[in-house]
Design a protein around this motif. Structure first.
Motif, mmCIF file in Angstrom:
data_model
loop_
_atom_site.group_PDB
_atom_site.id
_atom_site.type_symbol
_atom_site.label_atom_id
_atom_site.label_comp_id
_atom_site.label_asym_id
_atom_site.label_seq_id
_atom_site.Cartn_x
_atom_site.Cartn_y
_atom_site.Cartn_z
ATOM 1 N N PRO A 313 0.819 -1.207 0.000
ATOM 2 C CA PRO A 313 0.000 0.000 0.000
ATOM 3 C C PRO A 313 0.859 1.267 0.000
ATOM 4 O O PRO A 313 1.782 1.402 0.802
ATOM 5 N N LEU A 314 0.551 2.166 -0.932
ATOM 6 C CA LEU A 314 1.143 3.494 -0.959
ATOM 7 C C LEU A 314 0.040 4.457 -0.535
ATOM 8 O O LEU A 314 -0.970 4.596 -1.232
ATOM 9 N N ILE A 315 0.233 5.091 0.594
ATOM 10 C CA ILE A 315 -0.772 5.994 1.146
ATOM 11 C C ILE A 315 -0.332 7.431 0.888
ATOM 12 O O ILE A 315 0.795 7.818 1.206
ATOM 13 N N ILE A 316 -1.219 8.211 0.312
ATOM 14 C CA ILE A 316 -0.958 9.627 0.065
ATOM 15 C C ILE A 316 -1.924 10.409 0.938
ATOM 16 O O ILE A 316 -3.144 10.273 0.806
ATOM 17 N N THR A 317 -1.389 11.211 1.849
ATOM 18 C CA THR A 317 -2.234 11.848 2.840
ATOM 19 C C THR A 317 -1.887 13.317 3.032
ATOM 20 O O THR A 317 -0.734 13.727 2.866
ATOM 21 N N SER A 318 -2.900 14.073 3.403
ATOM 22 C CA SER A 318 -2.700 15.483 3.728
ATOM 23 C C SER A 318 -2.319 15.668 5.191
ATOM 24 O O SER A 318 -1.981 16.777 5.611
ATOM 25 N N GLU A 319 -2.359 14.597 5.972
ATOM 26 C CA GLU A 319 -2.087 14.675 7.403
ATOM 27 C C GLU A 319 -0.628 14.335 7.717
ATOM 28 O O GLU A 319 0.053 13.699 6.927
ATOM 29 N N GLY A 320 -0.190 14.738 8.906
ATOM 30 C CA GLY A 320 1.139 14.374 9.379
ATOM 31 C C GLY A 320 2.253 15.188 8.754
ATOM 32 O O GLY A 320 2.019 16.173 8.048
ATOM 33 N N ASP A 321 3.483 14.782 9.038
ATOM 34 C CA ASP A 321 4.658 15.487 8.550
ATOM 35 C C ASP A 321 4.773 15.376 7.041
ATOM 36 O O ASP A 321 4.440 14.338 6.451
ATOM 37 N N ASN A 322 5.267 16.435 6.426
ATOM 38 C CA ASN A 322 5.566 16.409 4.999
ATOM 39 C C ASN A 322 6.814 15.564 4.798
ATOM 40 O O ASN A 322 7.893 15.899 5.290
ATOM 41 N N GLY A 323 6.668 14.471 4.078
ATOM 42 C CA GLY A 323 7.784 13.570 3.849
ATOM 43 C C GLY A 323 7.289 12.160 3.596
ATOM 44 O O GLY A 323 6.096 11.933 3.375
ATOM 45 N N ILE A 324 8.200 11.197 3.646
ATOM 46 C CA ILE A 324 7.893 9.813 3.285
ATOM 47 C C ILE A 324 8.290 8.887 4.422
ATOM 48 O O ILE A 324 9.441 8.917 4.889
#
Length: 442
Positions: A313-324
């Motif tokens: 799963p690759l999750i793309i989210t607007s929440e949390g820290d900017n990064g991977i």
């Protein structure tokens, strides 16, 4: 996928691409099309390696101001044009750098290649998946070199390369999940139609997009991209309109999803499903289209799950820290432009990566400047580190995420045929018709 160019090249009078070239005979001639913000940023960094003979921008104010900056830095202004086609008509231009709004990228890129120019184009490269396929076709047809401006592959230090090297060295075991935090956005108040500012050729700015009034509120933007209206459908804020861009999904997503896709070894494939787990749109939608045209319309919050090869799963989210955040069977770590943290990173002190691990990821000596890598590729006639094929594949995930949000449903994607399975309505969003008079000239 075409082969990528190493950093070092000894052809055509260059000894090492990446070192400043003093002889006029050794420096390629560039032009920049689209000059605000990132347009000047990439030009400014590239004066070390190339001479700029021409600029083009539809805003005469921006064109004049940036040309003054170039003259102050290099002692010589470029020839300025309001119409980019005058740049492409010149025989003395080796390559063009494109930093227009996204809806112009494909038309200018294709016509530049057909005019015999190599191309550097800012990310995200395309507005639709069909545009990406067209660019790939023309790169093959013309043999031009094409660098996409995803600079986390070079200019954000070596953190991202080290992150991928950690994964390839098995330091977190088998990858189980990747999360890309790309930040959210805000909506806007109602933005009224007003007179076009003096010096801006609004019809040309719209170009392939539909005819619509210029909109802006009086409040001005400050900080990066400042000096323009905070709420508008033009300078800087165009990123918040699907007519011209793809919101955060295509803006920051084009950076972090790129690194995630690279790390997963999925540069020549893609997800099989894209699911909008949650999302928030700033205006009402019907059949995938906003019902009003006077407010920002791209998502403000979202969580998207893309099922990547190996059922990762690759999750793309607007929440949390900017990064991977990379999570595996034996550990996890986080990477962004400011830090690389986690137990596997701490373990490097006692168990460093093998010598040459970063170079193996990069495919040769590591460049820390995107333009240097481009120029090396121009000499070798191989593709640079950020090529159109890998970029389009990862951007397809972002485009599909936006389509899934607009339609409010999961999409089944065939990464081999590059079509959405069993959903004619969704497939209609894979392309977009250009406004009459602004079709791509083939």
């Amino acid at each position: 996928m075409a082969e990528r160019s190493p950093l070092i090249s000894t052809e055509a009078g260059f000894e090492i691409a990446g070192q400043e070239q003093d002889s006029p005979n050794e420096r390629p001639v560039f032009a920049t099309i689209g000059l605000r913000n990132q347009g000047w940023a990439i030009t400014n960094k590239s004066t070390k390696f190339a001479d700029f003979a021409a600029f083009a921008d539809v805003d005469a104010n921006v064109l004049g101001a940036v040309n003054e900056q170039l003259k102050k830095k290099t002692g010589k202004a470029a020839d300025g044009y309001g119409d980019y086609r005058q740049v492409l008509d010149r025989d003395d231009i080796d390559a063009v750098m494109i930093a227009t709004p996204d809806h112009w990228h494909t038309k200018i890129s294709v016509e530049a290649m057909l005019a015999g120019k190599d191309v550097y184009c800012e990310k995200p490269l395309t507005l639709t998946i069909a545009e990406g396929k067209l660019i790939e076709k023309v790169v093959k047809q013309t043999g031009r070199v094409f660098q996409v401006g995803t600079m986390q592959r070079t200019e954000s230090g070596r953190r991202f390369l080290k992150a991928i090297a950690l994964i390839r060295a098995g330091r977190i075991g088998e990858i189980r999940k990747v999360t890309c935090g790309i930040g959210g956005a805000t909506g806007s108040p109602v933005i009224p139609a007003i007179d076009v500012p003096e010096g801006l050729e609004w019809d040309m700015w719209l170009g392939p997009a539909s005819k619509t009034p210029y909109r802006a509120l009086p409040e001005m933007r400050t900080g990066y991209g400042g000096g323009v209206p905070l709420y508008t459908n033009c300078h800087y804020a165009w990123r918040n309109w699907y007519e011209y861009s793809g919101g955060q999904m295509n803006d920051w997503g084009a950076h972090h999803v790129d690194i995630a896709t690279w790390a997963l070894g999925a540069e020549d494939t893609g997800p099989n499903t894209v699911t909008p787990v949650s999302y928030s749109l700033p205006v009402d939608y019907k059949d995938g289209y906003p019902t009003v045209d006077d407010r920002y319309n791209t998502p403000t919050k979202f969580e998207i799950h893309a099922n990547m090869p190996g059922d990762i799963p690759l999750i793309i989210t607007s929440e949390g820290d900017n990064g991977i955040l990379f999570e595996g069977t034996e550990g996890r770590f986080f990477v962004n432009r400011g830090r690389l943290t986690g137990e596997p990173v701490e373990d490097l002190e006692n168990n460093p990566l093998p010598e040459g691990a970063l170079e193996e990821v990069y495919g040769g000596p590591v460049s820390e400047n995107h333009t240097a890598n481009l120029i090396a590729a121009m000499q070798s006639r191989e593709q640079p580190i950020s090529d159109v094929w890998s970029h389009n594949r990862m951007l397809e995930t972002c485009h599909l995420a936006n389509i899934a949000i607009r339609l409010g449903r999961e999409l089944n994607w065939d990464p081999a045929k590059r079509v959405i399975v069993g959903d004619d309505e969704a497939n209609a969003f894979l392309s977009r018709e250009s406004r009459k008079g602004f079709e791509i000239e083939m």
